[in-house]
Write an enzyme that holds these catalytic residues in place. Structure first.
Site, PDB file in Angstrom:
ATOM      1  N   GLY A  29       0.831  -1.193   0.000  1.00 55.96           N
ATOM      2  CA  GLY A  29       0.000   0.000   0.000  1.00 55.96           C
ATOM      3  C   GLY A  29       0.867   1.245   0.000  1.00 55.96           C
ATOM      4  O   GLY A  29       2.085   1.184  -0.208  1.00 55.96           O
ATOM      5  N   GLY A  30       0.233   2.381   0.237  1.00 59.29           N
ATOM      6  CA  GLY A  30       0.956   3.626   0.213  1.00 59.29           C
ATOM      7  C   GLY A  30       1.922   3.798   1.362  1.00 59.29           C
ATOM      8  O   GLY A  30       2.881   4.568   1.276  1.00 59.29           O
ATOM      9  N   PHE A  31       1.684   3.064   2.455  1.00 63.23           N
ATOM     10  CA  PHE A  31       2.479   3.253   3.657  1.00 63.23           C
ATOM     11  C   PHE A  31       3.313   2.033   4.046  1.00 63.23           C
ATOM     12  O   PHE A  31       4.194   2.137   4.884  1.00 63.23           O
ATOM     13  CB  PHE A  31       1.579   3.622   4.843  1.00 63.23           C
ATOM     14  N   ASP A  85     -10.169   5.011   7.504  1.00 62.64           N
ATOM     15  CA  ASP A  85      -9.836   4.353   6.238  1.00 62.64           C
ATOM     16  C   ASP A  85     -10.557   3.023   6.111  1.00 62.64           C
ATOM     17  O   ASP A  85      -9.972   2.004   5.728  1.00 62.64           O
ATOM     18  CB  ASP A  85      -8.319   4.157   6.119  1.00 62.64           C
TER      19      ASP A  85
END
Length: 308
Positions: free
Chosen positions: A12-14, A129
């Site tokens: 994911g983005g993180f 989220d």
């Protein structure tokens, strides 16, 4: 434990998630967070808050690593992956693999998990989220809420929180996070995200013409509200009997209540559970009051936390 990071489960983005195994042969998911700025105090606070949770519908944090810039979280391994694998039109799995009864059970389980975060913890936790990608399924397809990277702890169990920017995934972000004049940011923001997810659980199984001109495509909640209000056939796949039709109708009504533009009109998660577990005859169709904005479309979801 990850065999030198050989089995990648997702990214994911993180963070990047790898499959691992403990010495006792217990399978785990090892989430390696990407390097971030700062001293890591927020990471420690997040670990401390999540480690105090204990609920059947929340992922179990088994441990963590914090060494210099290296940060990792270790969770129970969920063999069935995430919910989006089973409801997306782009997946390779059979659409009827779960069935409407199981989808309703999953929706109820997720609602129980969110209610616990809002009401059952020592401190109120707002997730920010909620989406199918962050709902993991165990071997029996019981849902587990995961990924607390954007979560905030509400001080003194307050219903609202102060935020300077927008956080969440496009398509599931509550409108008040973007248009602050609509109301304060609160636990009702999670309710909105949950509602969009429930409608997606229903809507992604609808027949779609992939060759259609999507520039004229109707915003899905508007389309489904119109058909629901007219008591028209929703033309959804695999409606095999009256019981399944009632399950779907219940999920749609609850989802539409949850995505009301005015946060005060959205139900609490306690009320959501009452509606999902109660009689369909007691449910009223909500007013069609929500923003149909392409900026909030779930067509190309991405997670972000940016300043306004």
């Amino acid at each position: 434990m990850t065999n030198s990071f050989r089995d990648k489960l997702g990214e994911g983005g993180f963070a990047i998630v790898y499959r691992g195994k403990l010495p006792n042969d217990c399978l785990v998911a090892v989430k390696i967070l990407k390097e971030s700025k700062g001293s890591g105090e927020e990471f420690i606070n997040e670990v401390a808050s999540i480690s105090t949770t204990s609920h059947v519908n929340i992922v179990t944090l088994l441990g963590f690593c914090f060494e210099g810039s290296k940060r990792a979280l270790i969770y129970d391994f969920m063999p069935n992956g995430s919910l989006d694998r089973f409801i997306s039109n782009n997946n390779s799995l059979p659409k009827d693999q779960l069935g409407w009864g199981k989808l309703l059970e999953i929706a109820v389980g997720i609602a129980r998990g969110i209610e616990y975060l809002h009401q059952g913890c020592n401190t109120r936790i707002l997730h920010f989220d909620i989406k199918p990608h962050n709902i993991l399924l165990d071997k029996d397809f019981n849902p587990k809420i995961s990924d607390f990277g954007l979560a905030k702890i509400s001080p003194n169990r307050s219903s609202t929180v102060s935020m300077l920017g927008v956080r969440g995934t496009i398509g599931y972000i509550a409108p008040e996070l973007v248009y602050r004049a609509l109301g304060e940011v609160s636990y009702k923001s999670d309710v909105y995200s949950y509602g969009m997810m429930v409608l997606e659980m229903v809507g992604e199984t609808k027949n779609t013409d992939t060759d259609a001109d999507h520039s004229s495509e109707v915003y899905f909640p508007d389309w489904i509200y119109h058909h629901l209000a007219q008591n028209a056939q929703l033309d959804l796949n695999h409606i095999l009997n009256e019981d399944e039709h009632l399950m779907i109708r219940k999920m749609i009504i609850v989802g539409l209540w949850c995505i009301q533009t005015n946060p005060r009109m959205r139900p609490s998660m306690t009320r959501v559970l009452e509606m999902l577990e109660g009689s369909i005859e007691s449910l009223q169709i909500p007013p069609n009051l929500h923003i149909a904005s392409t900026n909030l479309s779930a067509a190309n979801p991405s997670t972000s936390e940016s300043a306004l």
